[in-house]
Write a protein that holds these residues in place. Structure first.
Motif, PDB file in Angstrom:
ATOM      1  N   GLN A  32     -15.910  -3.031 -37.619  1.00  0.00           N
ATOM      2  CA  GLN A  32     -16.451  -2.970 -36.258  1.00  0.00           C
ATOM      3  C   GLN A  32     -17.803  -3.689 -36.228  1.00  0.00           C
ATOM      4  N   TRP A  33     -17.735  -5.009 -36.415  1.00  0.00           N
ATOM      5  CA  TRP A  33     -18.943  -5.849 -36.479  1.00  0.00           C
ATOM      6  C   TRP A  33     -19.785  -5.700 -35.225  1.00  0.00           C
ATOM      7  N   LEU A  34     -19.155  -5.736 -34.046  1.00  0.00           N
ATOM      8  CA  LEU A  34     -19.888  -5.675 -32.783  1.00  0.00           C
ATOM      9  C   LEU A  34     -20.599  -4.334 -32.628  1.00  0.00           C
ATOM     10  N   VAL A  35     -19.890  -3.254 -32.916  1.00  0.00           N
ATOM     11  CA  VAL A  35     -20.490  -1.921 -32.781  1.00  0.00           C
ATOM     12  C   VAL A  35     -21.674  -1.768 -33.733  1.00  0.00           C
ATOM     13  N   LYS A  36     -21.496  -2.306 -34.946  1.00  0.00           N
ATOM     14  CA  LYS A  36     -22.552  -2.187 -35.955  1.00  0.00           C
ATOM     15  C   LYS A  36     -23.825  -2.905 -35.489  1.00  0.00           C
ATOM     16  N   ALA A  39     -25.541  -1.145 -32.639  1.00  0.00           N
ATOM     17  CA  ALA A  39     -26.283   0.012 -33.148  1.00  0.00           C
ATOM     18  C   ALA A  39     -27.618  -0.419 -33.752  1.00  0.00           C
ATOM     19  N   ILE A  40     -27.595  -1.525 -34.523  1.00  0.00           N
ATOM     20  CA  ILE A  40     -28.833  -2.017 -35.140  1.00  0.00           C
ATOM     21  C   ILE A  40     -29.823  -2.478 -34.071  1.00  0.00           C
ATOM     22  N   GLY A  41     -29.322  -3.215 -33.069  1.00  0.00           N
ATOM     23  CA  GLY A  41     -30.199  -3.680 -31.995  1.00  0.00           C
ATOM     24  C   GLY A  41     -30.788  -2.532 -31.199  1.00  0.00           C
ATOM     25  N   THR A  42     -29.947  -1.527 -30.922  1.00  0.00           N
ATOM     26  CA  THR A  42     -30.436  -0.353 -30.188  1.00  0.00           C
ATOM     27  C   THR A  42     -31.482   0.389 -31.014  1.00  0.00           C
ATOM     28  N   ARG A  43     -31.209   0.507 -32.336  1.00  0.00           N
ATOM     29  CA  ARG A  43     -32.165   1.171 -33.221  1.00  0.00           C
ATOM     30  C   ARG A  43     -33.524   0.480 -33.170  1.00  0.00           C
TER      31      ARG A  43
END
Length: 369
Positions: A32-36, A39-43
């Motif tokens: 799930q490359w997009l989800v990952k 998540a990193i960008g949101t973090r």
């Protein structure tokens, strides 16, 4: 109450816990490359907001504020605690001629006196001044060979607090040699954040009560040049209190004692106790050691470093009210170039009472070849 702000890793773990489950790892999102990456960008975005909130929080707390923000906290929380500014030292010198003056020889205001450069430390300039208490231009009278002069350091800070024996050179006509007599007014560095914070918190925790034994040290430390202050109630009988102060050079000058005394006199409530501002009793620590150096090091280069380390060690030992021989040994041993040494004196630890101040005494440091 302290607030704990999450780290980037802690934030990411919270996101993963929501996406996958408690205790899961982001590596479990293999396909799930997009989800990952979302998540990193949101973090990262959330963490930036947290850091902004942390900065605001720290600037508005006397326990964490720094610089100008800490100065603002002083104004908000205290009516008396303000950052102490840097101050230039004033030193009394003895200006000498090798032969009696044939006529009166004035030493003009602004005449130069300079220290000797040592290693990486450049020479420090002093300039002759007059003061309200000593308004006359210094003069070597005809038939005489010397006179006292006052001179102010050209730079602010305790670096200008010269002691007797410091090598200085005259830069004026009619004077052949010049010697340090005494420190008249202590130079002081601008108060650092942690020292200021300590005074602010002390004031917050011990609000002024109109002249208790806890008030006097807080009041004394408002004066530039006062490093520490301690009350000794009943020192001279009922209704008395001695206030011991130290300055940037250890023992305070008489001018600093007088300044603090005048300030305290204005604070003593009507019918209050008799307060006497005074210096601690000096305890001079003589150090004798035989020192062997590593090849490639010269004793003339290492000696000033050892003396400086011993000075700092003795100053620090005042905080624990004992000068420990093992600390003196560590001070010598930690100097690069020292191979081995024998500490001959002091032979044992030197305990200090609350009214005593350890000061560097005579250093007898010899090289063993």
């Amino acid at each position: 109450m302290a607030i704990e702000f999450p780290t980037p890793d802690q934030l990411m773990q919270k996101f993963v816990n929501v996406l996958i489950g408690e205790g899961a790892k982001i590596e479990e999102l293999d396909d799930q490359w997009l989800v990952k990456h979302i998540a990193i960008g949101t973090r990262d975005m959330v963490y930036d907001q947290i850091m902004a909130a942390k900065s605001v929080h720290e600037d508005h707390s006397p326990f964490t504020a720094k610089g100008d923000a800490l100065d603002e906290q002083c104004e908000e929380w205290s009516s008396i605690v303000r950052r102490k500014l840097a101050k230039k030292a004033i030193v009394r010198f003895n200006a000498k001629r090798s032969s009696p003056a044939s006529v009166d020889t004035p030493i003009p205001v602004g005449s130069l006196i300079t220290t000797q450069a040592i290693g990486d430390m450049p020479a420090i300039d002093f300039y002759v001044i007059t003061t309200k208490d000593e308004p006359d231009i210094p003069v070597i009278p005809a038939g005489q060979t010397s006179t006292y002069v006052l001179a102010k350091c050209s730079i602010e800070g305790k670096i200008g607090n010269l002691s007797a024996g410091t090598t200085v050179h005259p830069g004026m006509v009619g004077v052949d040699t010049i010697e340090v007599v005494e420190l008249v007014e202590e130079g002081a560095d601008k108060e650092d954040d942690e020292t200021l914070r300590g005074r602010l918190i002390e004031d917050i925790q011990n609000r002024e009560k109109g002249g208790t034994e806890f008030d006097y040290p807080i009041w004394a430390k408002q004066i530039t040049g006062v490093v520490s202050a301690r009350s000794i109630p009943l020192a001279r009988g009922n209704g008395t209190l001695d206030l011991l102060i130290t300055g940037t050079n250890g023992l305070p000058t008489q001018e600093l004692i007088d300044e603090v005394q005048a300030f305290i006199n204005k604070k003593i409530p009507a019918g209050g106790c008799s307060v006497l501002v005074k210096a601690p009793t000096p305890i001079y620590v003589d150090v004798s050691a035989q020192i062997k150096l590593l090849p490639g090091f010269t004793f003339s280069t290492i000696l000033p470093q050892i003396k400086k380390a011993l000075d700092a060690c003795i100053e620090a030992e005042n905080k624990v009210l004992i000068v420990r021989t093992n600390k003196l040994r560590n001070a010598i041993n930690d100097i690069e170039g020292v191979f081995n040494f024998t500490l001959d004196a002091p032979a044992k630890d030197i305990p200090l009472s609350g009214g005593e101040l350890a000061l560097p005494g005579i250093y007898t440091l010899t090289e063993v070849v």
